[in-house]
Write a protein that holds these residues in place. Structure first.
Motif, PDB file in Angstrom:
ATOM      1  N   SER A 187       0.835  -1.201   0.000  1.00  0.00           N
ATOM      2  CA  SER A 187       0.000   0.000   0.000  1.00  0.00           C
ATOM      3  C   SER A 187       0.868   1.248   0.000  1.00  0.00           C
ATOM      4  N   ALA A 188       0.248   2.371  -0.329  1.00  0.00           N
ATOM      5  CA  ALA A 188       0.971   3.640  -0.398  1.00  0.00           C
ATOM      6  C   ALA A 188      -0.010   4.781  -0.177  1.00  0.00           C
ATOM      7  N   ALA A 189       0.533   5.951   0.159  1.00  0.00           N
ATOM      8  CA  ALA A 189      -0.323   7.117   0.382  1.00  0.00           C
ATOM      9  C   ALA A 189       0.491   8.386   0.236  1.00  0.00           C
ATOM     10  N   ILE A 190      -0.208   9.474  -0.056  1.00  0.00           N
ATOM     11  CA  ILE A 190       0.421  10.791  -0.100  1.00  0.00           C
ATOM     12  C   ILE A 190      -0.565  11.826   0.416  1.00  0.00           C
ATOM     13  N   VAL A 191      -0.067  12.732   1.246  1.00  0.00           N
ATOM     14  CA  VAL A 191      -0.857  13.848   1.761  1.00  0.00           C
ATOM     15  C   VAL A 191      -0.045  15.120   1.549  1.00  0.00           C
ATOM     16  N   VAL A 192      -0.657  16.127   0.934  1.00  0.00           N
ATOM     17  CA  VAL A 192      -0.025  17.435   0.760  1.00  0.00           C
ATOM     18  C   VAL A 192      -1.022  18.497   1.193  1.00  0.00           C
ATOM     19  N   VAL A 193      -0.565  19.427   2.042  1.00  0.00           N
ATOM     20  CA  VAL A 193      -1.437  20.503   2.514  1.00  0.00           C
ATOM     21  C   VAL A 193      -0.839  21.855   2.149  1.00  0.00           C
ATOM     22  N   LYS A 194      -1.686  22.863   2.136  1.00  0.00           N
ATOM     23  CA  LYS A 194      -1.252  24.212   1.789  1.00  0.00           C
ATOM     24  C   LYS A 194      -0.408  24.826   2.905  1.00  0.00           C
ATOM     25  N   ALA A 195       0.274  25.901   2.564  1.00  0.00           N
ATOM     26  CA  ALA A 195       1.158  26.562   3.527  1.00  0.00           C
ATOM     27  C   ALA A 195       0.382  27.200   4.667  1.00  0.00           C
ATOM     28  N   GLN A 196      -0.749  27.810   4.339  1.00  0.00           N
ATOM     29  CA  GLN A 196      -1.535  28.533   5.331  1.00  0.00           C
ATOM     30  C   GLN A 196      -2.913  27.898   5.489  1.00  0.00           C
ATOM     31  N   ALA A 197      -3.394  27.895   6.707  1.00  0.00           N
ATOM     32  CA  ALA A 197      -4.733  27.368   6.972  1.00  0.00           C
ATOM     33  C   ALA A 197      -5.783  28.405   6.591  1.00  0.00           C
ATOM     34  N   SER A 198      -6.847  27.950   5.974  1.00  0.00           N
ATOM     35  CA  SER A 198      -7.920  28.848   5.551  1.00  0.00           C
ATOM     36  C   SER A 198      -9.091  28.845   6.520  1.00  0.00           C
ATOM     37  N   GLY A 199      -9.055  27.942   7.501  1.00  0.00           N
ATOM     38  CA  GLY A 199     -10.212  27.758   8.365  1.00  0.00           C
ATOM     39  C   GLY A 199     -11.156  26.702   7.822  1.00  0.00           C
ATOM     40  N   LYS A 200     -10.858  26.209   6.623  1.00  0.00           N
ATOM     41  CA  LYS A 200     -11.635  25.139   5.995  1.00  0.00           C
ATOM     42  C   LYS A 200     -10.672  23.988   5.697  1.00  0.00           C
ATOM     43  N   PRO A 201     -10.474  23.079   6.642  1.00  0.00           N
ATOM     44  CA  PRO A 201      -9.470  22.017   6.466  1.00  0.00           C
ATOM     45  C   PRO A 201      -9.650  21.211   5.191  1.00  0.00           C
ATOM     46  N   LEU A 218       2.983   2.022  -5.958  1.00  0.00           N
ATOM     47  CA  LEU A 218       3.510   3.303  -6.427  1.00  0.00           C
ATOM     48  C   LEU A 218       3.002   3.638  -7.822  1.00  0.00           C
ATOM     49  N   LYS A 219       2.882   2.640  -8.675  1.00  0.00           N
ATOM     50  CA  LYS A 219       2.319   2.874 -10.006  1.00  0.00           C
ATOM     51  C   LYS A 219       0.877   3.361  -9.887  1.00  0.00           C
ATOM     52  N   GLU A 220       0.119   2.735  -9.000  1.00  0.00           N
ATOM     53  CA  GLU A 220      -1.273   3.142  -8.808  1.00  0.00           C
ATOM     54  C   GLU A 220      -1.359   4.523  -8.174  1.00  0.00           C
ATOM     55  N   LEU A 221      -0.454   4.821  -7.245  1.00  0.00           N
ATOM     56  CA  LEU A 221      -0.464   6.145  -6.624  1.00  0.00           C
ATOM     57  C   LEU A 221      -0.148   7.223  -7.654  1.00  0.00           C
ATOM     58  N   ARG A 222       0.766   6.934  -8.567  1.00  0.00           N
ATOM     59  CA  ARG A 222       1.057   7.890  -9.645  1.00  0.00           C
ATOM     60  C   ARG A 222      -0.180   8.135 -10.510  1.00  0.00           C
ATOM     61  N   ARG A 223      -0.931   7.074 -10.780  1.00  0.00           N
ATOM     62  CA  ARG A 223      -2.149   7.238 -11.572  1.00  0.00           C
ATOM     63  C   ARG A 223      -3.147   8.138 -10.846  1.00  0.00           C
ATOM     64  N   LEU A 224      -3.297   7.933  -9.551  1.00  0.00           N
ATOM     65  CA  LEU A 224      -4.228   8.747  -8.770  1.00  0.00           C
ATOM     66  C   LEU A 224      -3.781  10.205  -8.716  1.00  0.00           C
ATOM     67  N   ILE A 225      -2.481  10.428  -8.608  1.00  0.00           N
ATOM     68  CA  ILE A 225      -1.968  11.801  -8.605  1.00  0.00           C
ATOM     69  C   ILE A 225      -2.272  12.478  -9.939  1.00  0.00           C
ATOM     70  N   ARG A 226      -2.098  11.741 -11.032  1.00  0.00           N
ATOM     71  CA  ARG A 226      -2.422  12.301 -12.351  1.00  0.00           C
ATOM     72  C   ARG A 226      -3.897  12.691 -12.418  1.00  0.00           C
ATOM     73  N   LEU A 227      -4.772  11.822 -11.918  1.00  0.00           N
ATOM     74  CA  LEU A 227      -6.198  12.146 -11.924  1.00  0.00           C
ATOM     75  C   LEU A 227      -6.499  13.342 -11.030  1.00  0.00           C
ATOM     76  N   ARG A 228      -5.854  13.391  -9.883  1.00  0.00           N
ATOM     77  CA  ARG A 228      -6.070  14.522  -8.977  1.00  0.00           C
ATOM     78  C   ARG A 228      -5.669  15.834  -9.650  1.00  0.00           C
ATOM     79  N   ARG A 229      -4.563  15.823 -10.363  1.00  0.00           N
ATOM     80  CA  ARG A 229      -4.130  17.032 -11.065  1.00  0.00           C
ATOM     81  C   ARG A 229      -5.161  17.432 -12.123  1.00  0.00           C
ATOM     82  N   ALA A 230      -5.738  16.442 -12.800  1.00  0.00           N
ATOM     83  CA  ALA A 230      -6.751  16.736 -13.815  1.00  0.00           C
ATOM     84  C   ALA A 230      -7.980  17.379 -13.185  1.00  0.00           C
ATOM     85  N   TYR A 231      -8.405  16.866 -12.049  1.00  0.00           N
ATOM     86  CA  TYR A 231      -9.582  17.433 -11.389  1.00  0.00           C
ATOM     87  C   TYR A 231      -9.291  18.824 -10.825  1.00  0.00           C
TER      88      TYR A 231
END
Length: 333
Positions: A187-201, A218-231
């Motif tokens: 399994s694999a995972a990635i979490v990225v958050v913004k620099a500043q909090a907006s009050g809306k987590p 990792l191959k599947e995680l790359r696919r999900l990242i690509r889809l996330r970028r598209a959205y």
């Protein structure tokens, strides 16, 4: 002699001395902050089912934490809480390690919103185990096939180009190439958050993606990242529409479709937005492309008109629905 009871079905270890059972998240991970954008994140791969809810923790404006080995998950939320109160990554980690009577079997890394990094690898983490910290990042691993894994991660991260998610992914891929987890991968995972909090987590998470169980996570995680970028690009297009910038919207929609051509829905909603905002010719082309692949979207158009998401004009609805490909029988009539 102390007895360590292994429960492989649950992936839990009962520790000696009456310590509560701990999940076996032996793994490799990276915590990092992007100096250019201030984004913070964690990326991880492990031979452990559903590593995402256990190892990576991050909060905009606060920091990021990876907690692994014989995991005490508390390091994640408690570390963020201490950094939120103003402690540096090192101060937060030191405080939690002092309070943990089984810190020798933990591996934890933290980065705070200012880029300070702290890492702890307990002396009883299963070898090969270790960590390497650099400018606003730390790579850590345990139960590895060899001791070159975390140095390989560090080197890859420092050489990588792109945003934080891309650079962390290259670190994970370098770890796997160097030998990775001695047990394999799951399994694999990635979490990225913004620099500043907006009050809306929910709006502060740039990425929060998980691969629960896969032969090639990792191959599947790359696919999900690509889809996330598209959205994300699709959302950008919607924002341009709201700002009455149709040319910019069209460019964002087209980029989203190029990034994820297999997702017809992206192009469908882009077409709906463009048509409803006076760009009928551009929208008609999009509708035609969508309907040529997935005709179920044809029947959705009048339903959208019923709820105000498309012009409630029979002629316009018919114009759009005519873009569906006709069967050979219909063409011969």
């Amino acid at each position: 002699m102390d007895l360590i009871l292994l429960l492989p079905v649950l992936c839990v270890v009962a520790l000696p001395g009456g310590i509560a059972p701990a999940p076996l998240a032996h793994t490799y991970s990276i915590v990092a902050r992007d100096p250019a954008t201030g984004e913070m994140g964690v990326a991880v791969q492990s031979h452990y089912f559903s590593v995402g809810p256990v190892v990576p923790w991050a909060e905009a404006g606060v920091g990021a934490v990876a907690t692994q080995s014989l995991v005490l998950v508390d390091y994640g939320p408690n570390g963020l809480d201490l950094m939120r109160k103003g402690l540096t990554a090192q101060q937060a980690l030191d405080s939690l390690v002092r309070a943990d009577t089984s810190s020798d079997v933990r591996q934890v890394a933290m980065v705070d919103a200012k880029g300070n990094v702290a890492t702890h690898t307990g002396k009883k983490c299963i070898p090969d185990a270790g960590h390497k910290a650099g400018n606003q990042y730390s790579c850590q691993a345990n139960l590895m096939a060899n001791p070159s894994v975390w140095p390989a991660m560090s080197a890859a991260f420092e050489k990588a180009q792109g945003d934080l998610a891309e650079r962390m992914m290259q670190a994970l891929e370098a770890a796997q190439k160097a030998g990775g987890d001695i047990r394999g991968k799951q399994s694999a995972a990635i979490v990225v958050v913004k620099a500043q909090a907006s009050g809306k987590p929910w709006a502060d998470r740039v990425m929060d993606l998980r691969v629960e169980d896969s032969q090639d996570p990792l191959k599947e995680l790359r696919r999900l990242i690509r889809l996330r970028r598209a959205y994300i690009l699709e959302d950008d297009g919607d924002n341009f529409i709201a700002a009455k910038k149709p040319d910019e919207a069209l460019k964002a929609y087209e980029d989203a479709a190029k990034l994820a051509p297999e997702v017809a829905e992206l192009k469908f909603w882009a077409a709906v937005s463009m048509y409803a905002n006076g760009r009928e010719a551009d929208a008609i082309k999009m509708f035609r492309e969508v309907f040529s692949h997935e005709q179920q979207w044809v029947d959705l158009v009048p339903r959208l008109a019923q709820v105000g998401l498309f012009p409630n004009d029979p002629k316009k609805i018919e114009e759009v629905q005519r873009q569906r490909p006709h069967s050979r029988l219909e063409r011969g009539r």
